[in-house]
Enzyme design. Structure first.
Site, short mmCIF file in Angstrom:
data_model
loop_
_atom_site.label_atom_id
_atom_site.label_comp_id
_atom_site.label_asym_id
_atom_site.label_seq_id
_atom_site.Cartn_x
_atom_site.Cartn_y
_atom_site.Cartn_z
CG HIS A 163 -5.94 -3.57 1.11
ND1 HIS A 163 -5.19 -2.74 0.33
CD2 HIS A 163 -6.79 -4.22 0.27
CE1 HIS A 163 -5.57 -2.86 -0.94
NE2 HIS A 163 -6.55 -3.76 -1.00
CB CYS A 190 -0.88 -0.03 1.24
SG CYS A 190 -1.63 1.53 1.68
CD GLU A 191 -0.11 5.22 -4.06
OE1 GLU A 191 -0.74 6.29 -4.19
OE2 GLU A 191 0.42 4.63 -5.02
CG HIS A 192 -2.49 5.63 0.84
ND1 HIS A 192 -3.67 5.07 0.40
CD2 HIS A 192 -2.17 6.59 -0.06
CE1 HIS A 192 -4.05 5.68 -0.70
NE2 HIS A 192 -3.16 6.60 -1.01
CG HIS A 193 -1.17 3.14 5.84
ND1 HIS A 193 -2.32 3.01 5.10
CD2 HIS A 193 -1.39 4.15 6.71
CE1 HIS A 193 -3.21 3.90 5.51
NE2 HIS A 193 -2.68 4.61 6.48
CD GLN A 248 -7.76 -4.44 -4.59
OE1 GLN A 248 -7.45 -4.53 -3.41
NE2 GLN A 248 -8.79 -5.07 -5.10
CB CYS A 273 -3.13 -0.25 5.41
SG CYS A 273 -4.17 -0.39 3.95
#
Length: 189
Positions: free
Chosen positions: A147, A78-81, A119, A149
């Site tokens: 996920h 995940c690019e956010h976490h 995703q 996250c």
């Protein structure tokens, strides 16, 4: 060891120390380098090229009916976490005189999954890549993933699953074609 790998290991050392751990203790002495190598592996898709990956494995064929490759495992971050998401990818295409070598579908999924991702974008990237190398009349991709996250932090929902789809060409235009694909991937479950 490359300078880039050494720099990455240094960043991991700083993160671990910043968490209050001692990177000089026995169990953590090699962890920054191991983590750096793991991250390089998990993001190796940035250093891959679609044309090189396909390597001319597109072959003439009279097949013009739907081809489905189902349950391709995928592992992404995940690019956010920067936490993993894990799932399956289902791909269908309608050949137009040419078919793609079977293993190339898994390689395409891996190339895009092995990057920092969301995703939704991953689904589109895979569909567009298959379309570009096959010149198919249509391409469909469905991804189902869990996920970390969402499972390990935040709302901590253990049984949640995200599903995304991308329909191109005939799969977007024809409800019957789309329904056939969705029925094929949902059978045997």
């Amino acid at each position: 060891m490359t300078k880039l790998l050494d720099d990455l290991a240094g960043h991991y050392r700083a993160i671990i120390n910043g968490l209050g751990e001692d990177t000089n203790r026995e169990g953590l002495q090699d962890t920054p380098m191991r983590a750096a190598k793991a991250m390089q592996f998990l993001t190796r898709g940035y250093h891959q090229d679609l044309d090189e990956l396909v390597n001319n494995a597109v072959f003439e064929s009279t097949m013009d009916e739907m081809v489905v490759v189902q349950d391709i495992e995928l592992y992404s971050m995940c690019e956010h976490h920067v936490l993993p998401f894990i799932g399956k990818c289902h791909i269908a295409y309608l050949p137009q005189g040419r078919v793609l070598g079977l293993s190339k579908f898994a390689r395409i999924v891996d190339m895009y999954a092995r990057r920092l991702q969301i995703q939704e974008n991953l689904t589109r990237q895979i569909a567009e890549a298959v379309e570009s190398v096959t010149d198919a009349k249509g391409v469909a991709v469905v991804i189902e993933a869990q996920h970390m996250c969402m499972m390990m932090r935040g709302v901590e929902k253990q049984n949640s699953k995200m599903k995304t789809s991308m329909m191109l060409g005939q799969f977007r235009k024809s409800q019957a074609t789309r329904a056939e694909f969705l029925n094929l991937i949902s059978s045997n479950r």
